[in-house]
Design an enzyme around this catalytic site. Structure first.
Site, PDB file in Angstrom:
ATOM      1  N   ASP A  19       0.796  -1.230   0.000  1.00 15.60           N
ATOM      2  CA  ASP A  19       0.000   0.000   0.000  1.00 15.60           C
ATOM      3  C   ASP A  19       0.829   1.282   0.000  1.00 15.60           C
ATOM      4  OD1 ASP A  19       0.759  -0.467   2.667  1.00 15.60           O
ATOM      5  OD2 ASP A  19      -1.099   0.357   3.477  1.00 15.60           O
ATOM      6  N   ASN A  22       2.810   1.513  -3.344  1.00 18.91           N
ATOM      7  CA  ASN A  22       1.937   1.921  -4.444  1.00 18.91           C
ATOM      8  C   ASN A  22       1.689   3.428  -4.397  1.00 18.91           C
ATOM      9  OD1 ASN A  22       1.713  -0.843  -4.893  1.00 18.91           O
ATOM     10  ND2 ASN A  22      -0.286  -1.000  -3.914  1.00 18.91           N
ATOM     11  N   TYR A  78       2.727 -11.761  -1.850  1.00 20.78           N
ATOM     12  CA  TYR A  78       1.277 -11.896  -1.833  1.00 20.78           C
ATOM     13  C   TYR A  78       0.763 -12.225  -3.223  1.00 20.78           C
ATOM     14  CZ  TYR A  78       0.732  -7.093  -3.738  1.00 20.78           C
ATOM     15  OH  TYR A  78       0.780  -5.955  -4.521  1.00 20.78           O
ATOM     16  N   TYR A  92      -1.275 -14.173   1.579  1.00 19.85           N
ATOM     17  CA  TYR A  92      -0.048 -13.503   2.003  1.00 19.85           C
ATOM     18  C   TYR A  92       0.953 -14.496   2.597  1.00 19.85           C
ATOM     19  CZ  TYR A  92      -2.526  -9.014   1.715  1.00 19.85           C
ATOM     20  OH  TYR A  92      -3.222  -7.922   1.278  1.00 19.85           O
ATOM     21  N   ASN A 158      -6.413   2.043   6.511  1.00 23.29           N
ATOM     22  CA  ASN A 158      -6.210   0.787   5.773  1.00 23.29           C
ATOM     23  C   ASN A 158      -6.344  -0.441   6.684  1.00 23.29           C
ATOM     24  OD1 ASN A 158      -5.934  -0.320   3.263  1.00 23.29           O
ATOM     25  ND2 ASN A 158      -3.848   0.388   2.922  1.00 23.29           N
ATOM     26  N   TYR A 159      -7.516  -0.630   7.212  1.00 24.93           N
ATOM     27  CA  TYR A 159      -7.778  -1.707   8.173  1.00 24.93           C
ATOM     28  C   TYR A 159      -7.883  -3.054   7.465  1.00 24.93           C
ATOM     29  CZ  TYR A 159     -10.370  -4.404  11.690  1.00 24.93           C
ATOM     30  OH  TYR A 159     -10.777  -5.367  12.578  1.00 24.93           O
ATOM     31  N   ARG A 160      -7.062  -4.019   7.906  1.00 27.80           N
ATOM     32  CA  ARG A 160      -7.095  -5.380   7.369  1.00 27.80           C
ATOM     33  C   ARG A 160      -7.260  -6.335   8.555  1.00 27.80           C
ATOM     34  NH1 ARG A 160      -7.942  -2.663   3.829  1.00 27.80           N
ATOM     35  NH2 ARG A 160      -6.906  -2.467   1.798  1.00 27.80           N
ATOM     36  N   ASP A 256      -4.725   3.321  -2.735  1.00 22.89           N
ATOM     37  CA  ASP A 256      -3.313   3.711  -2.774  1.00 22.89           C
ATOM     38  C   ASP A 256      -3.064   4.754  -3.861  1.00 22.89           C
ATOM     39  OD1 ASP A 256      -3.138   1.669  -0.917  1.00 22.89           O
ATOM     40  OD2 ASP A 256      -2.432   0.213  -2.386  1.00 22.89           O
TER      41      ASP A 256
END
Length: 310
Positions: A19, A22, A78, A92, A158-160, A256
């Site tokens: 992220d 990019n 990934y 990942y 950017n919550y994952r 991104d």
């Protein structure tokens, strides 16, 4: 990270992405004629793939002086799989990546000191998520020190969820709150904020960041565009709509590329409205093509079409 894009045991393209990387690439392309010095902070191995990525980042105009080399580890990996609507799913392999142990690198103290000279530092919460808990607190402490020294902190939430153990929901929110308290500019996605905090609308998102002390917030709304608010000068948020895209091919780097386009305009002195418009436009271009980072010719044509010097 190394990116594999395609179908398992089928056609597969190998490139790179991540992220913040990019965003740095798209910032470099968008700011080609602007006096913006772009430094990237990360760690790679000393293998051929690491060296190949570093050289390509330099070719994009990114300074890699602070991309440290770790002889004991390799880059993360990934794989992206796309459905017929351009939506993606990921696999990942990064538990032992060099970037995960960046703050433990013997040369990181020198990088941290050098960051004091930056005007703006852009951070993603994915970078916070992959760190060991002690390293995460170290980074949050460093960000507070830099903010106190006058460095502007920009932040993408950017919550994952898969990067955070399910039983640590409270911990995740605490980390994000600490990050919000340190940032001057938040570039967040409403879907992420809703998943993490249960927000019913973007007004709740804006109100929470205002309470945290963040000065300016942009909330990305996907196909609707984005809203922004500068709490020092605006009493209400303003919507910047995006133009409809006929065919969405790959949404991998939508946020991104928005960040990169936005930051290029923002750092050159454009208004928040103009920066949002450029972010929307660049994201709209990128999602019509495969891969996190599209070909240079595509971005060059885009900036020529909007009468930007490129």
């Amino acid at each position: 990270m190394i990116e594999l894009n395609g179908q398992p045991f089928g056609s597969m393209q190998q490139t790179y992405g991540g992220d913040t990387l990019n965003a740095a690439v798209y910032l470099a392309r968008a700011a080609k004629q602007q006096p913006v010095a772009i430094h990237y902070v990360s760690a790679l191995g000393d293998d051929a793939l690491s060296e190949g990525m570093r050289k390509r980042w330099q070719q994009e105009g990114i300074n890699t002086e602070w991309v440290l080399r770790d002889s004991t580890r390799s880059p993360g990996l990934y794989m992206i799989q796309l459905d017929e609507h351009g939506e993606r799913s990921f696999l990942y392999w990064r538990e032992q990546s060099a970037a995960k142990y960046l703050l433990q690198h013997s040369e990181f103290a020198a990088v941290a000191e050098a960051l004091r000279s930056m005007d703006v530092l852009f951070v993603s919460c994915i970078s916070l998520a992959i760190l060991e808990p002690g390293d995460r607190q170290h980074l949050l402490g460093l960000l507070q020190t830099l903010a106190d020294a006058g460095v502007e902190i920009a932040f993408d939430s950017n919550y994952r969820p898969r990067l955070w153990p399910q039983d640590q929901g409270q911990t995740v929110r605490q980390v994000y709150q600490q990050m919000a308290e340190r940032c001057d500019l938040a570039l967040v996605t409403f879907d992420d904020e809703q998943a993490l905090w249960g927000d019913s609308d973007y007004q709740q998102t804006l109100a929470r960041y205002q309470r945290s002390g963040c000065g300016k917030v942009v909330v990305k709304l996907g196909a609707e565009g984005c809203v922004y608010q500068d709490f020092a000068s605006m009493t209400q948020a303003e919507l910047v709509p995006t133009q409809a895209v006929q065919q969405v091919v790959d949404t991998t780097s939508a946020g991104d590329s928005f960040n990169g386009g936005f930051l290029a305009a923002y750092l050159s002195g454009a208004s928040l409205s103009q920066a949002c418009k450029q972010g929307n436009g660049l994201a709209g271009l990128v999602i019509q093509h495969r891969g996190a980072i599209v070909a240079k010719d595509l971005t060059r044509s885009y900036f020529n079409s909007i009468n930007k010097d490129y």
